[in-house]
Scaffold this motif. Structure first.
Motif, PDB file in Angstrom:
ATOM      1  N   PHE A 192       0.743  -1.367   0.084  1.00 33.67           N
ATOM      2  CA  PHE A 192      -0.416  -0.359   0.190  1.00 33.67           C
ATOM      3  C   PHE A 192       1.096   0.661   0.021  1.00 33.67           C
ATOM      4  N   LEU A 193       2.008   0.928   0.905  1.00 36.61           N
ATOM      5  CA  LEU A 193       3.330   2.821   0.898  1.00 36.61           C
ATOM      6  C   LEU A 193       3.388   2.786  -0.610  1.00 36.61           C
ATOM      7  N   ARG A 245      -5.643   5.334   5.895  1.00 33.54           N
ATOM      8  CA  ARG A 245      -6.007   5.322   4.069  1.00 33.54           C
ATOM      9  C   ARG A 245      -5.551   3.663   4.467  1.00 33.54           C
ATOM     10  N   TYR A 246      -5.009   2.777   4.273  1.00 32.32           N
ATOM     11  CA  TYR A 246      -4.775   1.560   3.974  1.00 32.32           C
ATOM     12  C   TYR A 246      -5.746   0.958   4.912  1.00 32.32           C
ATOM     13  N   SER A 269      -8.413   1.457   1.869  1.00 28.19           N
ATOM     14  CA  SER A 269      -7.610   0.926   0.457  1.00 28.19           C
ATOM     15  C   SER A 269      -8.626  -0.055   0.085  1.00 28.19           C
ATOM     16  N   SER A 311       1.997   1.631  -3.353  1.00 27.26           N
ATOM     17  CA  SER A 311       1.211   2.101  -3.989  1.00 27.26           C
ATOM     18  C   SER A 311       1.293   4.639  -3.668  1.00 27.26           C
ATOM     19  N   GLU A 312       1.757   4.512  -2.898  1.00 24.90           N
ATOM     20  CA  GLU A 312       1.539   6.321  -2.086  1.00 24.90           C
ATOM     21  C   GLU A 312       2.372   7.368  -2.265  1.00 24.90           C
ATOM     22  N   SER A 370       5.302   6.548  -0.262  1.00 32.51           N
ATOM     23  CA  SER A 370       5.402   6.700   0.913  1.00 32.51           C
ATOM     24  C   SER A 370       6.246   5.588   2.128  1.00 32.51           C
ATOM     25  N   CYS A 405      -0.965   7.098   7.400  1.00 31.26           N
ATOM     26  CA  CYS A 405      -1.181   6.125   6.104  1.00 31.26           C
ATOM     27  C   CYS A 405      -2.146   4.884   7.083  1.00 31.26           C
TER      28      CYS A 405
END
Length: 178
Positions: free
Chosen positions: A74-75, A161-162, A165, A77-78, A80, A158
């Motif tokens: 996920f990070l 938001r994860y 997601s 994709s962001e 970060s 984060c």
């Protein structure tokens, strides 16, 4: 050598490949099957309760190898993923032999904290300065303040938001359907 937008698109493609690899493996490889249909050992499969436990706390997510893998994807994709990389590097650093603290501390600082670091994390000036001072006499706890700031950033920003997601929601949907 790439220039301008061409370089940016190459970086995006590389990150997309990493994301696909990390998250795709979690969902589709039989040995990591979330549904548990595998002939591999139990240690390699995602326990059916795991994704639900990840929602309970950020610590539960980070304490799970599969949770870390999913969160890292996920990070990525962001853009970060450096935050998790730094956090995990600090965890590993604490277990470093005293004779190697100085070398390892410098590597972490150069990779994540110094200005223009290749995977620079978002730290305020004061935390950055304190951490740099701590490196003059490295101890297993010299990154504690910086790590705490990054942990809080991930937990408050984060992580929520994860949990919203599509990747996490699909993972939990598959668990409920199983």
């Amino acid at each position: 050598m790439c220039k301008g937008l061409e370089c940016l698109s190459v970086t995006c493609l590389e990150r997309a490949k990493v994301l696909k690899s990390l998250f795709g493996n979690l969902l589709h490889r039989p040995d990591l099957s979330i549904m548990g249909h595998s002939h591999k050992s139990e240690k390699t499969r995602v326990n059916m309760d795991e994704p639900t436990k990840w929602r309970e706390s950020f610590d539960n997510l980070l304490s799970s190898q599969h949770g870390q893998c999913s969160f890292r994807a996920f990070l990525v994709s962001e853009f970060s993923e450096e935050n998790l990389g730094f956090y995990l590097a600090c965890e590993e650093y604490r277990d470093t032999k005293e004779s190697k603290l100085s070398v390892k501390a410098k590597k972490i600082y150069d990779k994540f904290i110094c200005c223009d670091a290749p995977r620079e994390v978002n730290l305020d000036h004061e935390t950055r300065s304190i951490t740099k001072t701590n490196l003059e006499h490295p101890t297993p706890s010299c990154f504690d303040l910086a790590q705490e700031k990054i942990y809080t950033l991930m937990e408050k920003d984060c992580y929520p938001r994860y949990l919203k997601s599509p990747s996490y929601l699909e993972l939990t949907r598959q668990v409920r359907a199983g």
